[in-house]
Design a protein around this motif. Structure first.
Motif, PDB file in Angstrom:
ATOM      1  N   VAL A  34       0.829  -1.207   0.000  1.00 39.00           N
ATOM      2  CA  VAL A  34       0.000   0.000   0.000  1.00 39.00           C
ATOM      3  C   VAL A  34       0.862   1.256   0.000  1.00 39.00           C
ATOM      4  CG1 VAL A  34      -1.606   1.335   1.405  1.00 39.00           C
ATOM      5  CG2 VAL A  34      -2.012  -1.100   1.047  1.00 39.00           C
ATOM      6  N   ARG A  35       1.954   1.240   0.711  1.00 39.67           N
ATOM      7  CA  ARG A  35       2.835   2.416   0.743  1.00 39.67           C
ATOM      8  C   ARG A  35       3.657   2.551  -0.532  1.00 39.67           C
ATOM      9  NH1 ARG A  35       1.837   0.995   5.850  1.00 39.67           N
ATOM     10  NH2 ARG A  35       1.885   2.592   7.489  1.00 39.67           N
ATOM     11  N   HIS A  36       3.865   1.433  -1.205  1.00 38.50           N
ATOM     12  CA  HIS A  36       4.696   1.446  -2.412  1.00 38.50           C
ATOM     13  C   HIS A  36       3.926   1.886  -3.655  1.00 38.50           C
ATOM     14  CE1 HIS A  36       7.425   0.130  -5.537  1.00 38.50           C
ATOM     15  NE2 HIS A  36       6.587  -0.790  -5.951  1.00 38.50           N
ATOM     16  N   MET A  37       2.676   1.517  -3.746  1.00 42.25           N
ATOM     17  CA  MET A  37       1.916   1.751  -4.971  1.00 42.25           C
ATOM     18  C   MET A  37       1.912   3.205  -5.439  1.00 42.25           C
ATOM     19  SD  MET A  37       0.851  -0.955  -6.396  1.00 42.25           S
ATOM     20  CE  MET A  37       0.390  -2.662  -6.134  1.00 42.25           C
ATOM     21  N   PRO A  38       1.706   4.171  -4.562  1.00 36.26           N
ATOM     22  CA  PRO A  38       1.664   5.557  -5.050  1.00 36.26           C
ATOM     23  C   PRO A  38       2.935   6.011  -5.753  1.00 36.26           C
ATOM     24  CG  PRO A  38       0.730   5.418  -2.847  1.00 36.26           C
ATOM     25  CD  PRO A  38       1.358   4.084  -3.128  1.00 36.26           C
ATOM     26  N   VAL A  39       4.065   5.366  -5.457  1.00 36.31           N
ATOM     27  CA  VAL A  39       5.336   5.819  -6.018  1.00 36.31           C
ATOM     28  C   VAL A  39       5.350   5.683  -7.530  1.00 36.31           C
ATOM     29  CG1 VAL A  39       7.830   5.433  -6.064  1.00 36.31           C
ATOM     30  CG2 VAL A  39       6.583   5.281  -3.893  1.00 36.31           C
ATOM     31  N   HIS A  40       5.082   4.462  -8.033  1.00 32.17           N
ATOM     32  CA  HIS A  40       5.198   4.318  -9.485  1.00 32.17           C
ATOM     33  C   HIS A  40       3.903   4.662 -10.209  1.00 32.17           C
ATOM     34  CE1 HIS A  40       4.228   0.125  -8.122  1.00 32.17           C
ATOM     35  NE2 HIS A  40       3.330   0.240  -9.072  1.00 32.17           N
ATOM     36  N   TYR A  41       2.794   4.835  -9.489  1.00 33.16           N
ATOM     37  CA  TYR A  41       1.573   5.332 -10.119  1.00 33.16           C
ATOM     38  C   TYR A  41       1.552   6.862 -10.155  1.00 33.16           C
ATOM     39  CZ  TYR A  41      -0.595   0.683  -9.745  1.00 33.16           C
ATOM     40  OH  TYR A  41      -0.903  -0.643  -9.858  1.00 33.16           O
ATOM     41  N   GLY A  42       2.441   7.490  -9.418  1.00 33.55           N
ATOM     42  CA  GLY A  42       2.457   8.948  -9.369  1.00 33.55           C
ATOM     43  C   GLY A  42       1.256   9.528  -8.632  1.00 33.55           C
ATOM     44  N   GLY A  56      -2.734  10.078 -14.165  1.00 30.83           N
ATOM     45  CA  GLY A  56      -2.211   8.719 -14.261  1.00 30.83           C
ATOM     46  C   GLY A  56      -3.157   7.806 -15.005  1.00 30.83           C
ATOM     47  N   VAL A  57      -2.632   7.080 -16.015  1.00 34.87           N
ATOM     48  CA  VAL A  57      -3.403   6.103 -16.779  1.00 34.87           C
ATOM     49  C   VAL A  57      -2.615   4.802 -16.744  1.00 34.87           C
ATOM     50  CG1 VAL A  57      -4.352   5.490 -19.030  1.00 34.87           C
ATOM     51  CG2 VAL A  57      -4.366   7.879 -18.282  1.00 34.87           C
ATOM     52  N   LEU A  58      -3.163   3.803 -16.048  1.00 38.68           N
ATOM     53  CA  LEU A  58      -2.467   2.547 -15.829  1.00 38.68           C
ATOM     54  C   LEU A  58      -2.962   1.466 -16.774  1.00 38.68           C
ATOM     55  CD1 LEU A  58      -0.695   0.579 -14.076  1.00 38.68           C
ATOM     56  CD2 LEU A  58      -2.737   0.281 -12.641  1.00 38.68           C
ATOM     57  N   HIS A  59      -2.033   0.666 -17.263  1.00 38.75           N
ATOM     58  CA  HIS A  59      -2.382  -0.580 -17.949  1.00 38.75           C
ATOM     59  C   HIS A  59      -1.500  -1.682 -17.392  1.00 38.75           C
ATOM     60  CE1 HIS A  59      -1.850  -3.784 -20.966  1.00 38.75           C
ATOM     61  NE2 HIS A  59      -3.161  -3.659 -21.051  1.00 38.75           N
ATOM     62  N   GLY A  74       0.044  10.841 -23.361  1.00 39.36           N
ATOM     63  CA  GLY A  74       1.405  11.272 -23.067  1.00 39.36           C
ATOM     64  C   GLY A  74       2.023  10.521 -21.903  1.00 39.36           C
ATOM     65  N   ASP A  75       2.844  11.248 -21.118  1.00 34.49           N
ATOM     66  CA  ASP A  75       3.583  10.582 -20.051  1.00 34.49           C
ATOM     67  C   ASP A  75       2.737  10.298 -18.811  1.00 34.49           C
ATOM     68  OD1 ASP A  75       3.354  13.064 -18.877  1.00 34.49           O
ATOM     69  OD2 ASP A  75       5.490  13.563 -19.025  1.00 34.49           O
ATOM     70  N   ARG A  76       1.436  10.468 -18.923  1.00 37.27           N
ATOM     71  CA  ARG A  76       0.534   9.985 -17.861  1.00 37.27           C
ATOM     72  C   ARG A  76       0.466   8.466 -17.847  1.00 37.27           C
ATOM     73  NH1 ARG A  76      -1.649  14.151 -20.582  1.00 37.27           N
ATOM     74  NH2 ARG A  76      -2.450  15.978 -19.466  1.00 37.27           N
ATOM     75  N   PHE A  77       0.843   7.838 -18.954  1.00 39.00           N
ATOM     76  CA  PHE A  77       0.664   6.396 -19.112  1.00 39.00           C
ATOM     77  C   PHE A  77       1.705   5.624 -18.309  1.00 39.00           C
ATOM     78  CE2 PHE A  77       1.314   2.348 -21.367  1.00 39.00           C
ATOM     79  CZ  PHE A  77       0.019   1.850 -21.285  1.00 39.00           C
ATOM     80  N   VAL A  78       1.247   4.549 -17.637  1.00 41.52           N
ATOM     81  CA  VAL A  78       2.122   3.662 -16.875  1.00 41.52           C
ATOM     82  C   VAL A  78       1.806   2.221 -17.263  1.00 41.52           C
ATOM     83  CG1 VAL A  78       2.852   2.868 -14.598  1.00 41.52           C
ATOM     84  CG2 VAL A  78       2.165   5.259 -14.921  1.00 41.52           C
ATOM     85  N   GLU A  79       2.821   1.501 -17.713  1.00 37.26           N
ATOM     86  CA  GLU A  79       2.702   0.075 -17.987  1.00 37.26           C
ATOM     87  C   GLU A  79       3.454  -0.683 -16.892  1.00 37.26           C
ATOM     88  OE1 GLU A  79       1.825  -3.562 -20.100  1.00 37.26           O
ATOM     89  OE2 GLU A  79       1.000  -1.526 -20.197  1.00 37.26           O
ATOM     90  N   THR A  80       2.849  -1.745 -16.345  1.00 39.97           N
ATOM     91  CA  THR A  80       3.510  -2.510 -15.298  1.00 39.97           C
ATOM     92  C   THR A  80       3.428  -4.002 -15.587  1.00 39.97           C
ATOM     93  OG1 THR A  80       1.555  -2.815 -13.877  1.00 39.97           O
ATOM     94  CG2 THR A  80       2.812  -0.768 -13.593  1.00 39.97           C
ATOM     95  N   TRP A  81       4.278  -4.743 -14.881  1.00 39.63           N
ATOM     96  CA  TRP A  81       4.235  -6.198 -14.920  1.00 39.63           C
ATOM     97  C   TRP A  81       4.378  -6.719 -13.504  1.00 39.63           C
ATOM     98  CZ3 TRP A  81       8.965  -9.415 -14.395  1.00 39.63           C
ATOM     99  CH2 TRP A  81       8.672 -10.790 -14.429  1.00 39.63           C
ATOM    100  N   GLY A  82       3.506  -7.625 -13.143  1.00 41.12           N
ATOM    101  CA  GLY A  82       3.564  -8.264 -11.835  1.00 41.12           C
ATOM    102  C   GLY A  82       2.612  -9.433 -11.847  1.00 41.12           C
TER     103      GLY A  82
END
Length: 486
Positions: free
Chosen positions: A161-169, A251-254, A272-280
């Protein structure tokens, strides 16, 4: 999870969650969660006891999860899209003290009488829970199609929970357009809890068509949203038509399933740079890799950033190894191993299977991929047969067991193929019994009655026999190639 009490004390009248006309302030959300914990205590449950929760999308679902965490109980997530035999398999494995649901017969059914149940309950004060107590157990199918409970402790949930905001901005007070559902356990610890931790506002928008989704985001000045793969093209077109949504959206997550590089590039061109792609994965808790704003500029050093999942986040490391376990150089393709501060504690009551995937602090993911010279990670295949369709994991062995009981089917093999809409979809290669006729509609209907809808094959390839190797194992790559070349 005591952060909810702190946020409720600081901003009691702020809206925490909304679903259509239903809203909860932080004070109300905390009170309802504490009362649900009181309901569990009144039924004789003690901290650490397991409570199975199966919900469709509703505010009460969130209150029940929060109540479990406030009271020191272990919430067992049960996907509401599962069919009764699948639900039974999860419950048999988890052995919960109580089963709470909104969609089926259970020990406690959450319906219109839930408010009255809470009104008569005594709120349970927040419990100080030992860090290694299981907080949420999320079920995922094993390679044999049997369910496995992925255990995340209270301490690990706090890290996630504390980590998520970091890479989601995410910023304090972030307003989330929540397009996920309670079918996905990762949405609970990955989106809902982090927004509540920040004193934000979560608005349920699952199932809305792209135009209504964007309309709601404009009206509510949403700052964060998740874009499922099937809706990415329609979302991109709608944002292009209504760019005013970008005035608030940050922030736009996929994640969860593959997005074709050209679709991702088009989406990035709009947001634009609002986009975040992740893998987990469920076992990693938080994402292992993520893109950052600078990745979408011309100076990005990735081989192909639109085909990548970004680079390892600050809490994780990624290795690529050969079949013998040797580390491969940049560009080499092999199994991806992950070390992260948010890895799961193990599979519930499955020490042997835990030991098979957790070795010397590294999770053997079963995903095949590579890491380029700049550190960007690419997922290219899977060691095992698992298919990710629309973000949901499906193991062909489970579907094959069902189809083996279908009249007219002599032999069957199920495999995944690329799908523009779902990332992947399932195909069943069937050897019909003598004189029988097997159709795609018939197979889909048979599976739909016995499995969650997303697990059904969407096409059938009738074959005279299944190709096998010397060990008599079905050669699914041969079937996949034959299907794709038709």
């Amino acid at each position: 999870m005591r952060f909810l009490a702190r946020v409720a004390a600081r901003v009691p009248d702020r809206t925490a969650v909304r679903h259509g006309s239903v809203t909860r302030t932080y004070a109300e959300l905390f009170d309802h969660a504490a009362r649900f914990a009181g309901v569990l205590a009144a039924r004789g449950l003690r901290p650490g006891d397991r409570v199975a929760l199966m919900f469709d999308n509703r505010v009460e679902a969130l209150e029940c999860y929060l109540g479990c965490l406030l009271g020191g109980f272990t919430a067992v997530h049960v996907n509401d899209r599962l069919r009764p035999p699948e639900v039974a398999a999860v419950l048999d494995d988890a052995r919960p003290a109580l089963f709470v649901s909104s969609t089926t017969d259970a020990d406690l059914v959450v319906d219109k009488g839930f408010a009255g149940l809470l009104d008569s309950a005594t709120p349970l004060p927040a419990v100080v829970t030992p860090a290694d107590t299981p907080g949420i157990v999320g079920y995922t199918s094993g390679t044999t199609g049997t369910p496995k409970g992925v255990v995340h402790t209270y301490a690990n949930l706090a890290r996630i929970v504390r980590h998520m905001p970091v890479h989601y901005g995410l910023r304090p007070g972030s307003r989330c357009a929540f397009t996920g559902t309670f079918s996905f356990v990762a949405g609970i610890w990955g989106v809902l809890l982090p927004h509540l931790f920040l004193g934000g506002e979560v608005s349920f928008m699952a199932g809305l068509p792209a135009d209504e989704w964007v309309d709601r985001m404009v009206a509510e000045r949403s700052q964060f949203t998740y874009v499922p793969s099937p809706l990415a093209p329609a979302f991109t077109a709608e944002v292009r038509r209504r760019p005013e949504v970008l005035a608030s959206l940050t922030g736009v997550l996929h994640s969860a399933s593959a997005l074709r590089p050209e679709v991702m590039a088009d989406l990035v061109a709009v947001v634009g740079d609002r986009f975040v792609e992740t893998w987990g994965m469920t076992e990693t808790g938080a994402p292992v890799t993520a893109t950052v704003p600078g990745d979408w500029g011309p100076d990005c050093a990735a081989d192909d950033v639109h085909a990548s999942t970004g680079r390892p986040v600050h809490l994780a490391s990624v290795r690529v190894v050969s079949p013998s376990g040797d580390d491969l150089p940049p560009g080499g393709t092999g199994e991806l191993l992950v070390s992260s501060e948010t890895l799961f504690a193990g599979y519930h009551d499955r020490p042997q299977e835990t030991a098979e995937v957790l070795r010397d602090g590294w999770l053997h993911t079963g995903d095949v991929g590579r890491v380029d010279a700049a550190g960007y990670v690419y997922i290219t295949d899977r060691l095992k047969d698992m298919v990710v369709t629309g973000g949901m994991n499906v193991y062909p062995a489970e579907v094959e067991r069902v189809l083996a009981t279908m009249p007219g089917v002599a032999e069957v093999a199920v495999f995944g193929v690329p799908s523009e809409r779902w990332g992947e979809t399932l195909v069943a290669a069937v050897v019909p019994a003598p004189g029988a006729t097997v159709t795609a509609d018939g197979v889909a209907g048979y599976c739909r009655e016995r499995l969650a809808s997303y697990k059904k094959p969407t096409d059938v390839m009738v074959v005279d026999q299944l190709p096998r190797n010397a060990a008599l194992k079905v050669r699914k790559p041969v079937l996949r190639e034959a299907y794709l070349s038709r």
